[in-house]
Design an enzyme around this catalytic site. Sequence first.
Site, PDB file in Angstrom:
ATOM      1  N   GLN A  75       0.833  -1.217   0.000  1.00  0.00           N
ATOM      2  CA  GLN A  75       0.000   0.000   0.000  1.00  0.00           C
ATOM      3  C   GLN A  75       0.861   1.259   0.000  1.00  0.00           C
ATOM      4  O   GLN A  75       0.478   2.277   0.578  1.00  0.00           O
ATOM      5  CB  GLN A  75      -0.939  -0.003   1.209  1.00  0.00           C
ATOM      6  CG  GLN A  75      -2.166  -0.878   1.034  1.00  0.00           C
ATOM      7  CD  GLN A  75      -3.054  -0.410  -0.112  1.00  0.00           C
ATOM      8  OE1 GLN A  75      -3.185   0.793  -0.359  1.00  0.00           O
ATOM      9  NE2 GLN A  75      -3.640  -1.341  -0.825  1.00  0.00           N
ATOM     10  N   SER A  76       2.016   1.214  -0.651  1.00  0.00           N
ATOM     11  CA  SER A  76       2.925   2.363  -0.670  1.00  0.00           C
ATOM     12  C   SER A  76       2.304   3.600  -1.327  1.00  0.00           C
ATOM     13  O   SER A  76       1.879   3.549  -2.483  1.00  0.00           O
ATOM     14  CB  SER A  76       4.192   1.972  -1.434  1.00  0.00           C
ATOM     15  OG  SER A  76       4.989   3.120  -1.684  1.00  0.00           O
TER      16      SER A  76
END
Length: 325
Positions: A75-76
């Site tokens: 989920q960068s």
Amino acid sequence: MLTERQPRVSIAHLPTPLEPLPRLTARLGGPQLWVKRDDQTGLATGGNKTRKLEFLVAQALAQGADTLITCGAAQSNHARQTAAAAARFGLACTLVLRGEEPPRSLGNLLLDRLLGADVVWTGEAVLTERLEEVAEEMRGKGRRSYVVPYGGSNPVGATGYVAAMEELLVQAAQMGIHFDHIVLPSSSGGTQAGLAVGARARGYTGHILGISVDLHAGPLQNTLSGLATATASYLGLGMRFLAEDFAVEDGYLGGGYGVVGDLEREAIQLLARTEGLLLDPVYTGRAFGGLIDLIGRKIFAPHERVLFWHTGGTAGLFARTDLLE
Ligand SMILES: *Cc1c(COP(=O)(O)O)cnc(C)c1O
């Protein structure tokens, strides 16, 4: 400007708003809380990486790159903003993301796909090692790839936050106010290191407190001092930073990186319901939860002005139905 000689592209909507949080301030009985809205930088839902990418992408273009490669968590936010910046300049983008592909692409990952990035999963491999391997493979295929470092945190990227500190000080001067404290989430360090360089160069006299999201204070302070010294040198400012120049709070690491606990959930709900302001589950939720706890421990006087630097990440909310539990 401290950064005017550095190549820069214009992607962010600047200056970002500087807003008071009157209802939350009243509810907590002070200090005077404000927020710097870097969640509104405007690149595919925004965030702090956009300011770094203004300088990183300029360097990539100057080097004739045709592809941006970077790495991060599944989920960068950094990966998503890099994918958007690549699209904006007609570059290809490869993202090396940690772990295995999840069953559904939600939140930032949904946006990575919409933005046209290629995603490579590391499985068991070490993230930064896999990044270098992928970059090498692409060079072998004749691609001119530019590696954006983890979190965009090298002297080029941190330059974005030297400029951001100048931006804040101009805004504060125009409004005739001074911030006694700046509080922000800190992880790969480019944001806090850049702010520290800007603060020292411009004579800011308040305190800057980084609330660590994943590292213990010692290692993070070492990263920050090295990065700030290198950033100052890159900008031609003769400054040396020591680990003890950085205030870091590591008391809110909870269950580790990306694990939402009561601290994060309560902070996210409180800000949403008191101010209509969205925090993110990984960085700003944790850091604001820490700030509320520090306020409860009377670290700040009620009249002091405290600025929370909102670094973005709200796209991550849309991968987390557990926030309502
Ligand atoms: C990357 C990130 C941070 C941490 O910034 P660093 O410069 O890596 O310390 C904080 N908040 C959000 C939302 C981020 O995406």
